[in-house]
Design a protein around this motif. Sequence first.
Motif, PDB file in Angstrom:
ATOM      1  N   ALA A   9       0.830  -1.205   0.000  1.00  0.00           N
ATOM      2  CA  ALA A   9       0.000   0.000   0.000  1.00  0.00           C
ATOM      3  C   ALA A   9       0.865   1.256   0.000  1.00  0.00           C
ATOM      4  O   ALA A   9       0.577   2.214  -0.730  1.00  0.00           O
ATOM      5  N   VAL A  10       1.927   1.275   0.785  1.00  0.00           N
ATOM      6  CA  VAL A  10       2.815   2.437   0.840  1.00  0.00           C
ATOM      7  C   VAL A  10       3.473   2.666  -0.520  1.00  0.00           C
ATOM      8  O   VAL A  10       3.537   3.790  -1.012  1.00  0.00           O
ATOM      9  N   ALA A  11       3.932   1.588  -1.146  1.00  0.00           N
ATOM     10  CA  ALA A  11       4.581   1.708  -2.457  1.00  0.00           C
ATOM     11  C   ALA A  11       3.610   2.222  -3.513  1.00  0.00           C
ATOM     12  O   ALA A  11       3.951   3.110  -4.311  1.00  0.00           O
ATOM     13  N   VAL A  12       2.402   1.692  -3.532  1.00  0.00           N
ATOM     14  CA  VAL A  12       1.394   2.117  -4.507  1.00  0.00           C
ATOM     15  C   VAL A  12       1.008   3.570  -4.276  1.00  0.00           C
ATOM     16  O   VAL A  12       0.964   4.374  -5.214  1.00  0.00           O
ATOM     17  N   LEU A  13       0.747   3.927  -3.024  1.00  0.00           N
ATOM     18  CA  LEU A  13       0.360   5.296  -2.689  1.00  0.00           C
ATOM     19  C   LEU A  13       1.457   6.288  -3.069  1.00  0.00           C
ATOM     20  O   LEU A  13       1.193   7.313  -3.693  1.00  0.00           O
ATOM     21  N   THR A  14       2.683   5.962  -2.732  1.00  0.00           N
ATOM     22  CA  THR A  14       3.810   6.845  -3.058  1.00  0.00           C
ATOM     23  C   THR A  14       3.941   7.024  -4.561  1.00  0.00           C
ATOM     24  O   THR A  14       4.106   8.149  -5.051  1.00  0.00           O
ATOM     25  N   HIS A  15       3.830   5.954  -5.309  1.00  0.00           N
ATOM     26  CA  HIS A  15       3.954   6.022  -6.771  1.00  0.00           C
ATOM     27  C   HIS A  15       2.855   6.889  -7.386  1.00  0.00           C
ATOM     28  O   HIS A  15       3.130   7.745  -8.230  1.00  0.00           O
ATOM     29  N   ILE A  16       1.618   6.676  -6.961  1.00  0.00           N
ATOM     30  CA  ILE A  16       0.497   7.434  -7.518  1.00  0.00           C
ATOM     31  C   ILE A  16       0.644   8.926  -7.220  1.00  0.00           C
ATOM     32  O   ILE A  16       0.517   9.759  -8.114  1.00  0.00           O
ATOM     33  N   VAL A  17       0.914   9.253  -5.967  1.00  0.00           N
ATOM     34  CA  VAL A  17       0.998  10.665  -5.585  1.00  0.00           C
ATOM     35  C   VAL A  17       2.176  11.343  -6.283  1.00  0.00           C
ATOM     36  O   VAL A  17       2.046  12.454  -6.799  1.00  0.00           O
ATOM     37  N   LYS A  18       3.325  10.671  -6.355  1.00  0.00           N
ATOM     38  CA  LYS A  18       4.483  11.260  -7.038  1.00  0.00           C
ATOM     39  C   LYS A  18       4.203  11.483  -8.521  1.00  0.00           C
ATOM     40  O   LYS A  18       4.764  12.391  -9.128  1.00  0.00           O
ATOM     41  N   SER A  19       3.344  10.659  -9.108  1.00  0.00           N
ATOM     42  CA  SER A  19       3.002  10.804 -10.518  1.00  0.00           C
ATOM     43  C   SER A  19       2.104  12.008 -10.783  1.00  0.00           C
ATOM     44  O   SER A  19       2.077  12.528 -11.889  1.00  0.00           O
ATOM     45  N   ILE A  20       1.381  12.455  -9.773  1.00  0.00           N
ATOM     46  CA  ILE A  20       0.411  13.532  -9.933  1.00  0.00           C
ATOM     47  C   ILE A  20       1.018  14.909  -9.674  1.00  0.00           C
ATOM     48  O   ILE A  20       0.682  15.870 -10.348  1.00  0.00           O
ATOM     49  N   ASP A  22       3.672  18.233  -8.946  1.00  0.00           N
ATOM     50  CA  ASP A  22       4.729  18.927  -9.677  1.00  0.00           C
ATOM     51  C   ASP A  22       6.106  18.668  -9.069  1.00  0.00           C
ATOM     52  O   ASP A  22       7.106  18.685  -9.768  1.00  0.00           O
ATOM     53  N   ASP A  23       6.159  18.447  -7.744  1.00  0.00           N
ATOM     54  CA  ASP A  23       7.427  18.248  -7.043  1.00  0.00           C
ATOM     55  C   ASP A  23       7.441  16.872  -6.364  1.00  0.00           C
ATOM     56  O   ASP A  23       7.167  16.753  -5.170  1.00  0.00           O
ATOM     57  N   PRO A  24       7.771  15.809  -7.117  1.00  0.00           N
ATOM     58  CA  PRO A  24       7.722  14.453  -6.544  1.00  0.00           C
ATOM     59  C   PRO A  24       8.705  14.234  -5.394  1.00  0.00           C
ATOM     60  O   PRO A  24       8.472  13.384  -4.536  1.00  0.00           O
ATOM     61  N   GLU A  25       9.778  15.017  -5.349  1.00  0.00           N
ATOM     62  CA  GLU A  25      10.760  14.851  -4.275  1.00  0.00           C
ATOM     63  C   GLU A  25      10.206  15.271  -2.923  1.00  0.00           C
ATOM     64  O   GLU A  25      10.717  14.851  -1.880  1.00  0.00           O
ATOM     65  N   ALA A  26       9.172  16.103  -2.911  1.00  0.00           N
ATOM     66  CA  ALA A  26       8.596  16.608  -1.658  1.00  0.00           C
ATOM     67  C   ALA A  26       7.561  15.655  -1.064  1.00  0.00           C
ATOM     68  O   ALA A  26       7.067  15.896   0.039  1.00  0.00           O
ATOM     69  N   ARG A  43       2.114  13.784   2.796  1.00  0.00           N
ATOM     70  CA  ARG A  43       2.460  15.211   2.730  1.00  0.00           C
ATOM     71  C   ARG A  43       3.068  15.479   1.363  1.00  0.00           C
ATOM     72  O   ARG A  43       3.852  14.673   0.861  1.00  0.00           O
ATOM     73  N   VAL A  44       2.665  16.611   0.777  1.00  0.00           N
ATOM     74  CA  VAL A  44       3.180  16.997  -0.536  1.00  0.00           C
ATOM     75  C   VAL A  44       3.742  18.410  -0.456  1.00  0.00           C
ATOM     76  O   VAL A  44       3.556  19.105   0.535  1.00  0.00           O
ATOM     77  N   GLY A  45       4.432  18.834  -1.505  1.00  0.00           N
ATOM     78  CA  GLY A  45       5.027  20.162  -1.536  1.00  0.00           C
ATOM     79  C   GLY A  45       3.986  21.263  -1.628  1.00  0.00           C
ATOM     80  O   GLY A  45       2.791  21.015  -1.848  1.00  0.00           O
ATOM     81  N   ASP A  46       4.460  22.491  -1.452  1.00  0.00           N
ATOM     82  CA  ASP A  46       3.576  23.664  -1.525  1.00  0.00           C
ATOM     83  C   ASP A  46       2.855  23.713  -2.866  1.00  0.00           C
ATOM     84  O   ASP A  46       3.464  23.566  -3.912  1.00  0.00           O
ATOM     85  N   GLY A  47       1.550  23.904  -2.819  1.00  0.00           N
ATOM     86  CA  GLY A  47       0.766  24.057  -4.035  1.00  0.00           C
ATOM     87  C   GLY A  47       0.314  22.759  -4.674  1.00  0.00           C
ATOM     88  O   GLY A  47      -0.457  22.785  -5.631  1.00  0.00           O
ATOM     89  N   LEU A  49      -1.213  20.119  -2.936  1.00  0.00           N
ATOM     90  CA  LEU A  49      -2.302  19.445  -2.223  1.00  0.00           C
ATOM     91  C   LEU A  49      -3.602  19.485  -3.017  1.00  0.00           C
ATOM     92  O   LEU A  49      -4.307  18.478  -3.115  1.00  0.00           O
ATOM     93  N   GLY A  50      -3.911  20.626  -3.633  1.00  0.00           N
ATOM     94  CA  GLY A  50      -5.125  20.729  -4.439  1.00  0.00           C
ATOM     95  C   GLY A  50      -5.118  19.778  -5.612  1.00  0.00           C
ATOM     96  O   GLY A  50      -6.140  19.205  -5.980  1.00  0.00           O
ATOM     97  N   ARG A  51      -3.963  19.572  -6.199  1.00  0.00           N
ATOM     98  CA  ARG A  51      -3.821  18.652  -7.326  1.00  0.00           C
ATOM     99  C   ARG A  51      -4.100  17.211  -6.888  1.00  0.00           C
ATOM    100  O   ARG A  51      -4.724  16.436  -7.592  1.00  0.00           O
ATOM    101  N   VAL A  52      -3.638  16.854  -5.687  1.00  0.00           N
ATOM    102  CA  VAL A  52      -3.829  15.495  -5.180  1.00  0.00           C
ATOM    103  C   VAL A  52      -5.281  15.269  -4.769  1.00  0.00           C
ATOM    104  O   VAL A  52      -5.831  14.193  -4.995  1.00  0.00           O
ATOM    105  N   ILE A  53      -5.913  16.276  -4.187  1.00  0.00           N
ATOM    106  CA  ILE A  53      -7.304  16.120  -3.745  1.00  0.00           C
ATOM    107  C   ILE A  53      -8.253  16.148  -4.942  1.00  0.00           C
ATOM    108  O   ILE A  53      -9.191  15.364  -5.007  1.00  0.00           O
ATOM    109  N   GLY A  54      -8.006  17.020  -5.895  1.00  0.00           N
ATOM    110  CA  GLY A  54      -8.828  17.063  -7.097  1.00  0.00           C
ATOM    111  C   GLY A  54     -10.151  17.768  -6.888  1.00  0.00           C
ATOM    112  O   GLY A  54     -10.491  18.176  -5.782  1.00  0.00           O
ATOM    113  N   ARG A  55     -10.879  17.903  -7.974  1.00  0.00           N
ATOM    114  CA  ARG A  55     -12.187  18.558  -7.886  1.00  0.00           C
ATOM    115  C   ARG A  55     -13.160  17.706  -7.097  1.00  0.00           C
ATOM    116  O   ARG A  55     -13.342  16.533  -7.380  1.00  0.00           O
TER     117      ARG A  55
END
Length: 84
Positions: A9-20, A22-26, A43-47, A49-55
């Motif tokens: 689950a951690v590996a899948v979650l990390t991969h998906i979020v990093k793919s979405i 702008d700053d995968p290193e964060a 936790r994601v980089g500044d700006g 979070l909205g991209r990860v949550i989506g409409r």
Amino acid sequence: MSDEVPATAVAVLTHIVKSIVDDPEAVTVEVDDSGERTALNVRVGDGDLGRVIGRRGRTAASIRTVTRAAASKDDVEIDIEFLD
């Protein structure tokens, strides 16, 4: 509840979020097993979070669905929180 870290689950979650984002290193995923269910805190980089949550939270809901399916492979029930 299992004492094991839900590695799949951690590996899948990390991969998906990093793919979405702008700053995968964060991107960080922390495992919190202090509650009834294991929680994965994202936790994601500044700006980003909205991209990860989506409409209307649709992207976040989809990420949760896929990650929970991956966690079932490890026989673990999880909750996922997206944090600032």
